[in-house]
Design a protein around this motif. Structure first.
Motif, PDB file in Angstrom:
ATOM      1  N   ILE A  26       0.862  -1.187   0.000  1.00 47.56           N
ATOM      2  CA  ILE A  26       0.000   0.000   0.000  1.00 47.56           C
ATOM      3  C   ILE A  26       0.892   1.228   0.000  1.00 47.56           C
ATOM      4  O   ILE A  26       1.757   1.368   0.863  1.00 47.56           O
ATOM      5  CB  ILE A  26      -0.908   0.036   1.242  1.00 47.56           C
ATOM      6  N   GLU A  27       0.664   2.105  -0.958  1.00 47.52           N
ATOM      7  CA  GLU A  27       1.407   3.362  -1.007  1.00 47.52           C
ATOM      8  C   GLU A  27       0.529   4.492  -0.475  1.00 47.52           C
ATOM      9  O   GLU A  27      -0.600   4.675  -0.924  1.00 47.52           O
ATOM     10  CB  GLU A  27       1.819   3.694  -2.439  1.00 47.52           C
ATOM     11  N   ALA A 136      -9.209   4.785   2.543  1.00 45.30           N
ATOM     12  CA  ALA A 136      -8.435   5.768   3.301  1.00 45.30           C
ATOM     13  C   ALA A 136      -9.254   7.039   3.471  1.00 45.30           C
ATOM     14  O   ALA A 136      -9.973   7.454   2.560  1.00 45.30           O
ATOM     15  CB  ALA A 136      -7.129   6.092   2.580  1.00 45.30           C
ATOM     16  N   ALA A 137      -9.145   7.648   4.644  1.00 44.12           N
ATOM     17  CA  ALA A 137      -9.792   8.932   4.927  1.00 44.12           C
ATOM     18  C   ALA A 137      -8.815   9.747   5.768  1.00 44.12           C
ATOM     19  O   ALA A 137      -8.153   9.214   6.659  1.00 44.12           O
ATOM     20  CB  ALA A 137     -11.100   8.727   5.671  1.00 44.12           C
ATOM     21  N   ALA A 162      -3.842  -1.879  -8.474  1.00 42.54           N
ATOM     22  CA  ALA A 162      -4.792  -0.799  -8.712  1.00 42.54           C
ATOM     23  C   ALA A 162      -4.075   0.493  -8.327  1.00 42.54           C
ATOM     24  O   ALA A 162      -3.072   0.469  -7.607  1.00 42.54           O
ATOM     25  CB  ALA A 162      -6.053  -0.993  -7.882  1.00 42.54           C
ATOM     26  N   GLN A 163      -4.594   1.595  -8.806  1.00 40.54           N
ATOM     27  CA  GLN A 163      -3.958   2.887  -8.550  1.00 40.54           C
ATOM     28  C   GLN A 163      -4.965   3.847  -7.936  1.00 40.54           C
ATOM     29  O   GLN A 163      -6.024   4.083  -8.502  1.00 40.54           O
ATOM     30  CB  GLN A 163      -3.416   3.484  -9.861  1.00 40.54           C
ATOM     31  N   LEU A 168      -4.604   7.502  -1.719  1.00 39.37           N
ATOM     32  CA  LEU A 168      -3.859   6.252  -1.889  1.00 39.37           C
ATOM     33  C   LEU A 168      -3.077   6.315  -3.190  1.00 39.37           C
ATOM     34  O   LEU A 168      -3.528   6.914  -4.164  1.00 39.37           O
ATOM     35  CB  LEU A 168      -4.812   5.051  -1.931  1.00 39.37           C
ATOM     36  N   GLY A 169      -1.917   5.670  -3.200  1.00 38.63           N
ATOM     37  CA  GLY A 169      -1.129   5.545  -4.419  1.00 38.63           C
ATOM     38  C   GLY A 169      -1.312   4.150  -4.983  1.00 38.63           C
ATOM     39  O   GLY A 169      -2.418   3.622  -5.035  1.00 38.63           O
ATOM     40  N   ALA A 170      -0.212   3.530  -5.359  1.00 42.86           N
ATOM     41  CA  ALA A 170      -0.248   2.187  -5.946  1.00 42.86           C
ATOM     42  C   ALA A 170      -0.599   1.146  -4.891  1.00 42.86           C
ATOM     43  O   ALA A 170      -0.053   1.156  -3.789  1.00 42.86           O
ATOM     44  CB  ALA A 170       1.097   1.860  -6.579  1.00 42.86           C
TER      45      ALA A 170
END
Length: 177
Positions: A26-27, A136-137, A162-163, A168-170
């Motif tokens: 998770i990025e 994400a929040a 997924a992106q 969120l990133g990658a």
């Protein structure tokens, strides 16, 4: 006679030696904003009917104090309801912290989680079609939900991704039989 006994012992040990695994990357992107707060993040697996099959991670602020919603002394849980999908489907029914799932918020960067089908939360996950969901929040920020469809248990190595766009990133999800 000793060789068959050895083969039988190895066969009994094989399932734990060859457990299916899931590696999740998770990025959390770096943001250039005047007031930055680390995001709360929930990661879960949902069934085709969108019910929660397993909670994998819930990252929230670990700080002493009382929760404004319940009045209970539960560090940092006040804003978990901002993880709207997770909260409606699973979060509000949980006793926090969730052993082996809850953790502190994470800074910007890459974060790795590894799971095995011989340990919770994947132990006992029935064969079928699922979706990995990462939500994400962030206070004074946004909200984002990213999903990846997959089948369990994996029959061959799979590299899914997924992106995210903002919070969120990658997201990488590697499955190995």
């Amino acid at each position: 006679m000793r060789v068959p006994a050895l083969i039988a012992c190895l066969a009994l040990a094989a399932p734990s030696a060859f457990a299916a695994t899931a590696q999740l990357g998770i990025e959390i992107p770096r943001m250039d904003v005047s007031e930055y707060h680390r995001p709360y993040v929930a990661v879960w697996i949902e069934r085709e009917d969108r019910s929660v099959a397993a909670n994998l991670a819930v990252w929230y602020q670990n700080k002493d104090g009382k929760d404004a919603q319940s009045g209970k002394s539960e560090p940092g849980t006040k804003w978990l309801a901002d993880l709207r999908q997770w909260w409606r489907r699973s979060g509000r029914e949980q006793t926090l912290p969730i052993d082996g799932v809850s953790g502190a918020t994470r800074p910007a960067g890459q974060h790795q989680l590894t799971f095995s089908d011989d340990k919770a939360p994947l132990a006992g996950l029935a064969a079928g079609k699922y979706r990995l969901v990462v939500e994400a929040a962030r206070e004074v920020g946004g909200h984002e939900l990213v999903g990846i469809a997959f089948e369990w248990p994996p029959q061959a190595p799979q590299h899914l991704s997924a992106q995210g766009e903002h919070e969120l990133g990658a997201i990488r999800f590697d499955l190995n039989p």
